[in-house]
Design a protein around this motif. Structure first.
Motif, PDB file in Angstrom:
ATOM      1  N   ASP A 201       0.803  -1.236   0.000  1.00  0.00           N
ATOM      2  CA  ASP A 201       0.000   0.000   0.000  1.00  0.00           C
ATOM      3  C   ASP A 201       0.836   1.287   0.000  1.00  0.00           C
ATOM      4  O   ASP A 201       0.311   2.368   0.181  1.00  0.00           O
ATOM      5  N   GLY A 202       2.151   1.149  -0.208  1.00  0.00           N
ATOM      6  CA  GLY A 202       2.972   2.349  -0.379  1.00  0.00           C
ATOM      7  C   GLY A 202       3.533   2.925   0.901  1.00  0.00           C
ATOM      8  O   GLY A 202       4.356   3.838   0.870  1.00  0.00           O
ATOM      9  N   ALA A 203       3.111   2.405   2.067  1.00  0.00           N
ATOM     10  CA  ALA A 203       3.608   2.937   3.340  1.00  0.00           C
ATOM     11  C   ALA A 203       5.104   2.636   3.501  1.00  0.00           C
ATOM     12  O   ALA A 203       5.842   3.419   4.101  1.00  0.00           O
ATOM     13  N   TRP A 204       5.532   1.504   2.937  1.00  0.00           N
ATOM     14  CA  TRP A 204       6.939   1.097   3.027  1.00  0.00           C
ATOM     15  C   TRP A 204       7.819   2.122   2.314  1.00  0.00           C
ATOM     16  O   TRP A 204       8.785   2.627   2.854  1.00  0.00           O
ATOM     17  N   GLU A 205       7.428   2.403   1.049  1.00  0.00           N
ATOM     18  CA  GLU A 205       8.167   3.358   0.211  1.00  0.00           C
ATOM     19  C   GLU A 205       8.241   4.730   0.901  1.00  0.00           C
ATOM     20  O   GLU A 205       9.285   5.383   0.932  1.00  0.00           O
ATOM     21  N   GLU A 206       7.121   5.104   1.495  1.00  0.00           N
ATOM     22  CA  GLU A 206       7.032   6.404   2.150  1.00  0.00           C
ATOM     23  C   GLU A 206       7.983   6.471   3.355  1.00  0.00           C
ATOM     24  O   GLU A 206       8.676   7.473   3.564  1.00  0.00           O
ATOM     25  N   ALA A 207       8.017   5.379   4.126  1.00  0.00           N
ATOM     26  CA  ALA A 207       8.885   5.334   5.303  1.00  0.00           C
ATOM     27  C   ALA A 207      10.350   5.392   4.884  1.00  0.00           C
ATOM     28  O   ALA A 207      11.168   6.038   5.543  1.00  0.00           O
ATOM     29  N   ILE A 208      10.689   4.730   3.783  1.00  0.00           N
ATOM     30  CA  ILE A 208      12.054   4.784   3.269  1.00  0.00           C
ATOM     31  C   ILE A 208      12.428   6.219   2.918  1.00  0.00           C
ATOM     32  O   ILE A 208      13.464   6.730   3.331  1.00  0.00           O
ATOM     33  N   LYS A 209      11.537   6.862   2.159  1.00  0.00           N
ATOM     34  CA  LYS A 209      11.815   8.243   1.720  1.00  0.00           C
ATOM     35  C   LYS A 209      11.999   9.156   2.915  1.00  0.00           C
ATOM     36  O   LYS A 209      12.908   9.972   2.969  1.00  0.00           O
ATOM     37  N   LYS A 210      11.139   8.993   3.898  1.00  0.00           N
ATOM     38  CA  LYS A 210      11.151   9.872   5.061  1.00  0.00           C
ATOM     39  C   LYS A 210      12.455   9.719   5.846  1.00  0.00           C
ATOM     40  O   LYS A 210      13.043  10.691   6.286  1.00  0.00           O
ATOM     41  N   ASN A 211      12.930   8.468   5.990  1.00  0.00           N
ATOM     42  CA  ASN A 211      14.063   8.233   6.879  1.00  0.00           C
ATOM     43  C   ASN A 211      15.427   8.258   6.196  1.00  0.00           C
ATOM     44  O   ASN A 211      16.428   8.560   6.822  1.00  0.00           O
ATOM     45  N   PHE A 212      15.474   7.855   4.939  1.00  0.00           N
ATOM     46  CA  PHE A 212      16.780   7.785   4.278  1.00  0.00           C
ATOM     47  C   PHE A 212      16.928   8.798   3.156  1.00  0.00           C
ATOM     48  O   PHE A 212      17.990   8.930   2.573  1.00  0.00           O
ATOM     49  N   GLY A 213      15.862   9.495   2.824  1.00  0.00           N
ATOM     50  CA  GLY A 213      15.868  10.402   1.689  1.00  0.00           C
ATOM     51  C   GLY A 213      17.016  11.396   1.654  1.00  0.00           C
ATOM     52  O   GLY A 213      17.736  11.472   0.654  1.00  0.00           O
ATOM     53  N   PRO A 214      17.264  12.136   2.733  1.00  0.00           N
ATOM     54  CA  PRO A 214      18.223  13.234   2.664  1.00  0.00           C
ATOM     55  C   PRO A 214      19.651  12.804   2.325  1.00  0.00           C
ATOM     56  O   PRO A 214      20.434  13.605   1.837  1.00  0.00           O
ATOM     57  N   SER A 215      20.027  11.533   2.557  1.00  0.00           N
ATOM     58  CA  SER A 215      21.419  11.140   2.357  1.00  0.00           C
ATOM     59  C   SER A 215      21.705  10.742   0.916  1.00  0.00           C
ATOM     60  O   SER A 215      22.842  10.480   0.557  1.00  0.00           O
ATOM     61  N   GLY A 216      20.685  10.681   0.067  1.00  0.00           N
ATOM     62  CA  GLY A 216      20.892  10.247  -1.305  1.00  0.00           C
ATOM     63  C   GLY A 216      21.190   8.768  -1.385  1.00  0.00           C
ATOM     64  O   GLY A 216      21.813   8.290  -2.334  1.00  0.00           O
ATOM     65  N   TYR A 217      20.742   8.021  -0.384  1.00  0.00           N
ATOM     66  CA  TYR A 217      21.040   6.593  -0.310  1.00  0.00           C
ATOM     67  C   TYR A 217      20.056   5.833  -1.180  1.00  0.00           C
ATOM     68  O   TYR A 217      18.852   6.017  -1.092  1.00  0.00           O
ATOM     69  N   LYS A 218      20.622   4.981  -2.072  1.00  0.00           N
ATOM     70  CA  LYS A 218      19.758   4.186  -2.958  1.00  0.00           C
ATOM     71  C   LYS A 218      19.436   2.865  -2.269  1.00  0.00           C
ATOM     72  O   LYS A 218      20.294   2.000  -2.157  1.00  0.00           O
ATOM     73  N   ASN A 219      18.203   2.730  -1.827  1.00  0.00           N
ATOM     74  CA  ASN A 219      17.829   1.486  -1.152  1.00  0.00           C
ATOM     75  C   ASN A 219      17.472   0.418  -2.175  1.00  0.00           C
ATOM     76  O   ASN A 219      17.150   0.731  -3.330  1.00  0.00           O
ATOM     77  N   GLU A 220      17.541  -0.832  -1.750  1.00  0.00           N
ATOM     78  CA  GLU A 220      17.089  -1.944  -2.587  1.00  0.00           C
ATOM     79  C   GLU A 220      15.567  -1.963  -2.570  1.00  0.00           C
ATOM     80  O   GLU A 220      14.952  -1.482  -1.617  1.00  0.00           O
ATOM     81  N   PRO A 221      14.935  -2.512  -3.630  1.00  0.00           N
ATOM     82  CA  PRO A 221      13.484  -2.658  -3.554  1.00  0.00           C
ATOM     83  C   PRO A 221      13.101  -3.601  -2.418  1.00  0.00           C
ATOM     84  O   PRO A 221      13.934  -4.376  -1.939  1.00  0.00           O
ATOM     85  N   ALA A 222      11.856  -3.528  -2.000  1.00  0.00           N
ATOM     86  CA  ALA A 222      11.405  -4.343  -0.877  1.00  0.00           C
ATOM     87  C   ALA A 222      11.645  -5.825  -1.170  1.00  0.00           C
ATOM     88  O   ALA A 222      11.260  -6.312  -2.231  1.00  0.00           O
ATOM     89  N   PRO A 223      12.288  -6.560  -0.276  1.00  0.00           N
ATOM     90  CA  PRO A 223      12.548  -7.981  -0.525  1.00  0.00           C
ATOM     91  C   PRO A 223      11.280  -8.815  -0.347  1.00  0.00           C
ATOM     92  O   PRO A 223      10.359  -8.405   0.349  1.00  0.00           O
ATOM     93  N   ALA A 224      11.252  -9.972  -1.004  1.00  0.00           N
ATOM     94  CA  ALA A 224      10.106 -10.859  -0.856  1.00  0.00           C
ATOM     95  C   ALA A 224      10.129 -11.496   0.527  1.00  0.00           C
ATOM     96  O   ALA A 224      11.195 -11.830   1.046  1.00  0.00           O
ATOM     97  N   VAL A 225       8.961 -11.632   1.129  1.00  0.00           N
ATOM     98  CA  VAL A 225       8.872 -12.269   2.446  1.00  0.00           C
ATOM     99  C   VAL A 225       9.104 -13.767   2.282  1.00  0.00           C
ATOM    100  O   VAL A 225       8.407 -14.429   1.522  1.00  0.00           O
ATOM    101  N   THR A 226      10.120 -14.290   2.952  1.00  0.00           N
ATOM    102  CA  THR A 226      10.474 -15.702   2.772  1.00  0.00           C
ATOM    103  C   THR A 226      10.354 -16.514   4.055  1.00  0.00           C
ATOM    104  O   THR A 226      10.251 -17.725   4.016  1.00  0.00           O
ATOM    105  N   GLU A 227      10.370 -15.856   5.216  1.00  0.00           N
ATOM    106  CA  GLU A 227      10.365 -16.595   6.476  1.00  0.00           C
ATOM    107  C   GLU A 227       8.997 -17.206   6.740  1.00  0.00           C
ATOM    108  O   GLU A 227       7.970 -16.601   6.433  1.00  0.00           O
ATOM    109  N   GLY A 228       9.004 -18.399   7.310  1.00  0.00           N
ATOM    110  CA  GLY A 228       7.760 -19.014   7.768  1.00  0.00           C
ATOM    111  C   GLY A 228       6.894 -19.579   6.659  1.00  0.00           C
ATOM    112  O   GLY A 228       5.757 -19.946   6.896  1.00  0.00           O
ATOM    113  N   SER A 229       7.407 -19.625   5.426  1.00  0.00           N
ATOM    114  CA  SER A 229       6.576 -20.186   4.363  1.00  0.00           C
ATOM    115  C   SER A 229       7.123 -21.541   3.925  1.00  0.00           C
ATOM    116  O   SER A 229       8.203 -21.924   4.324  1.00  0.00           O
TER     117      SER A 229
END
Lengths: 284, 224
Positions: free
Chosen positions: A256-284
Motif C-alpha cells: 500500500d505504499g507505506a513502506w516506500e514512504e517510510a524509506i523516503k522519510k528516513n533515508f531520503g536526505p542522504s541520497g542513499y539508494k535502497n534496494e526494492p522491498a525484498p520478498a517475504v520468505t520466512e515461515g513459508s
C-alpha cells in the motif's frame, strides 16, 4: 543566609517533583483512556528497537522515537490491533535481542536484525522487510577508497564484535587497521579528525548518520555491496500464528505504499539508494 | 554445548594473554607511579603534597571507562597522539596501559601511604638525626618497611586491576572481554557457556594471585 538558600533549593525541588508527578499522572490517564476506547482486551505491546541508530531506530533527546524500524514497528503493531500509544518501545542492543524475545520481555524485535541460521536456533523471524548491504562511510572529499581491497592500507573503524567488523577481519581486508568502539558515534569523531579513514557497517545505518543535521556534507557512502543483510522481525520461537500475522502486515505495508514512504522519510536526505522491498520468505 | 570452541574461530588463549600483558605492564607502571605519588604526598614541599592530593582525588573519582575512552577518543582520535604505535592494535594497547597506570597508581599510592603510617615516627626522626636527607630517609628507611606492611592491600589492587582491564574492550583492545562480545554476538545459543568460560578464565587469573601474595604478605610482614 545559608539556611534561606537551602530552603529555596528545597522549595524548587518540591515544585519540580510536583510538576513531574503531575505530568506523569496526566499522560498515564491519556494512555489508559486510549486503551479503553480501542478495546479493553488488549493493553500494550512491547517492541524492541535500537535507540542509537539515526534513520533506523533512534530515541531523540525529547523522548520520541524515529527511524525506519520504528515506522515498520508502528505499522505492524497497527495491523496486530494496537494504536501507536499502546506501543512501548524498549531498547534492544545487539547482544541481548535473542534473550529479550526468549524471556518474553518484548513481543517483537525490529532492530536492524539480520536473519541468520544461528539466530534462528533461538528465535523465529518474520520478513525480511528490508535488504541492507555492508558498506563504507568516508569523508566527503576522500576518493582513495573505491573497493574493499583498498582498505588493506587504511585505518578502519567499526563496532566491537559486530558482524561487519568480523567480516572485514576474516574476508574483505584482513590487513586493514581495524579500530573497534562500543558505538558508531565514537567512530565518527575519528573519521572527522582523520584518525580513521572509513567506518563500516550496514548502509542503512551509515546513511542515517550521514543525513543527520550535524553531519550533513561531511561524509559520504562509497556504495559497495559487501554483504547481504536481510532484516527480519524477531519473535518467539514456534509462534507460527504471530509470524503469519506479522508477515501479512509486512506484505500489506509494501503493497500500500507505506513502506516506500517510510524509506523516503528516513533515508531520503542522504541520497542513499535502497534496494526494492525484498520478498517475504520466512515461515513459508 | 561447548562445540563452538572447536571451530578454531576464537583465539581464547590469545585474548587472555593480552589481558595478562595489559595487567603486567599496568601493574609495573602503576607501582612506579604510585610510589612517586606516595613520596610526593609525604614530602616536605607543600606544592608537591598539594599536587599529589589533587591528582589522587580527581583521578580516582573518574570512572575508569571515562578515563580509558577519554584516552582513546581525546588523545588519539582528536589530538592524534599515538604513543609511538603504528596500528590501532599497538596504539590502543599503549593508551590502555597509560589509562590503567594513571588510575591504578592512585590506589597504589593510598595503600602505600597507609603503609608509611605504620612505620613509627621515631624511625624517620632517628634517620634524620643521623643526617640522612628526606629522599634517603624515604627510600632506605621508611618505604622498605611500608611496602612489607601493604603487600596484602596491594594484592587487592592488583586483582582489581586484572578485572579492570576488561574496560580496554571499550577502545577495541583485543583482550578477553572483547572476544567475549564477539562470541556473544555470534553464538547466541550458547550465551551462558560463553559467560561461564570467561568468568572461569578470570578466576583462574586472580585466585592464584591472591593466594600467592597472601602467602608473601605473611612471610615479609614486619612484626611489631
Amino acid at each position: 543566609m545559608k539556611l534561606s538558600k537551602v530552603g529555596a533549593a528545597a522549595a524548587v525541588a518540591v515544585a519540580l517533583a510536583l510538576t513531574a508527578t503531575a505530568c506523569g499522572g496526566s499522560s498515564d490517564k491519556a494512555a489508559s483512556d486510549g486503551g479503553a476506547s480501542a478495546g479493553a482486551k488488549k493493553d500494550k505491546i512491547v517492541i524492541g528497537i535500537k535507540f542509537d541508530q539515526p534513520g533506523v531506530g533512534l530515541k531523540t533527546p525529547d523522548g520520541k522515537f524515529t527511524g525506519f524500524d520504528v515506522d515498520v514497528a508502528t505499522y505492524v503493531a497497527k495491523e496486530l490491533g494496537y494504536t501507536p500509544d499502546q506501543i512501548e518501545f524498549k531498547q534492544a542492543v545487539s547482544a541481548e535481542r535473542e534473550n529479550l524475545i526468549a524471556n518474553g520481555d518484548v513481543k517483537l524485535v525490529v532492530a536492524s536484525y539480520s536473519i541468520n541460521d544461528k539466530r534462528k536456533e533461538k528465535v523465529d523471524f518474520a520478513g525480511p522487510y528490508f535488504l541492507a548491504h555492508q558498506d563504507l562511510l568516508v569523508r566527503a572529499n576522500d576518493t582513495s577508497i573505491t573497493k574493499a581491497e583498498d582498505l588493506n592500507k587504511k585505518k578502519l573503524c567499526s563496532v566491537t564484535g559486530s558482524t561487519s567488523a568480523q567480516n572485514v577481519k576474516t574476508k574483505l581486508a584482513p590487513e586493514a587497521d581495524l579500530q573497534q568502539y562500543p558505538g558508531y558515534s565514537d567512530c565518527l569523531t575519528g573519521l572527522e579528525n582523520k584518525a580513521v579513514d572509513a567506518l563500516t557497517t550496514d548502509n542503512s545505518i551509515l546513511a542515517g548518520y550521514a543525513s543527520q543535521d550535524k553531519n550533513k556534507g561531511k561524509f559520504k557512502l562509497v556504495g559497495l555491496s559487501l554483504s547481504n543483510e536481510n532484516y527480519g522481525i524477531g519473535l518467539k520461537k514456534g509462534d507460527k500464528d504471530l509470524q503469519t500475522k506479522v508477515n501479512a502486515a509486512i506484505k500489506k505495508m509494501e503493497a500500500d505504499g507505506a513502506w516506500e514512504e517510510a524509506i523516503k522519510k528516513n533515508f531520503g536526505p542522504s541520497g542513499y539508494k535502497n534496494e526494492p522491498a525484498p520478498a517475504v520468505t520466512e515461515g513459508s | 554445548m561447548f562445540d563452538f570452541l572447536d571451530s578454531g574461530q576464537y583465539d581464547l588463549l590469545g585474548a587472555f594473554w593480552v589481558t595478562v600483558q595489559l595487567t603486567l605492564y599496568s601493574a609495573v607502571g602503576s607501582l612506579i607511579w604510585g610510589t612517586v605519588l606516595a613520596g610526593m604526598r609525604v614530602s616536605p614541599v607543600p606544592l608537591m603534597r598539594g599536587f599529589a592530593a589533587a591528582y589522587i582525588n580527581v583521578v580516582r573519582n573518574i570512572p575508569l571507562t571515562v578515563l580509558i575512552i577519554g584516552c582513546s577518543l581525546g588523545l588519539n582520535q582528536t589530538l592524534g597522539i599515538t604513543l609511538g604505535g603504528d596500528t590501532f592494535k599497538d596504539i590502543g594497547f599503549r593508551l590502555a596501559v597509560l589509562g590503567f597506570t594513571a588510575y591504578t597508581g592512585t590506589f597504589v599510592c593510598e595503600a602505600l601511604r597507609s603503609g608509611i603510617n605504620t612505620v613509627p615516627v621515631g624511625q624517620a626522626e632517628a634517620s634524620r638525626a643521623l643526617g640522612l636527607s628526606f629522599v634517603q630517609t624515604l627510600t632506605l628507611i621508611v618505604l622498605p618497611q611500608a611496602f612489607r606492611a601493604v603487600v596484602a592491600p596491594l594484592a587487592n589492587v592488583l586483582i582489581a586491576l586484572t578485572k579492570n582491564t576488561t574496560v580496554a574492550a571499550a577502545i577495541g583492545v583485543a583482550e578477553a572481554s572483547l572476544l567475549m562480545k564477539e562470541m556473544v554476538e555470534n553464538e547466541p545459543q550458547a550465551l551462558f557457556a560463553v559467560f561461564g568460560i570467561f568468568a572461569l578464565g578470570f578466576v583462574l587469573l586472580t585466585l592464584p594471585t591472591g593466594l600467592l601474595l597472601g602467602w608473601v604478605a605473611k612471610r615479609v610482614a614486619v612484626k611489631r
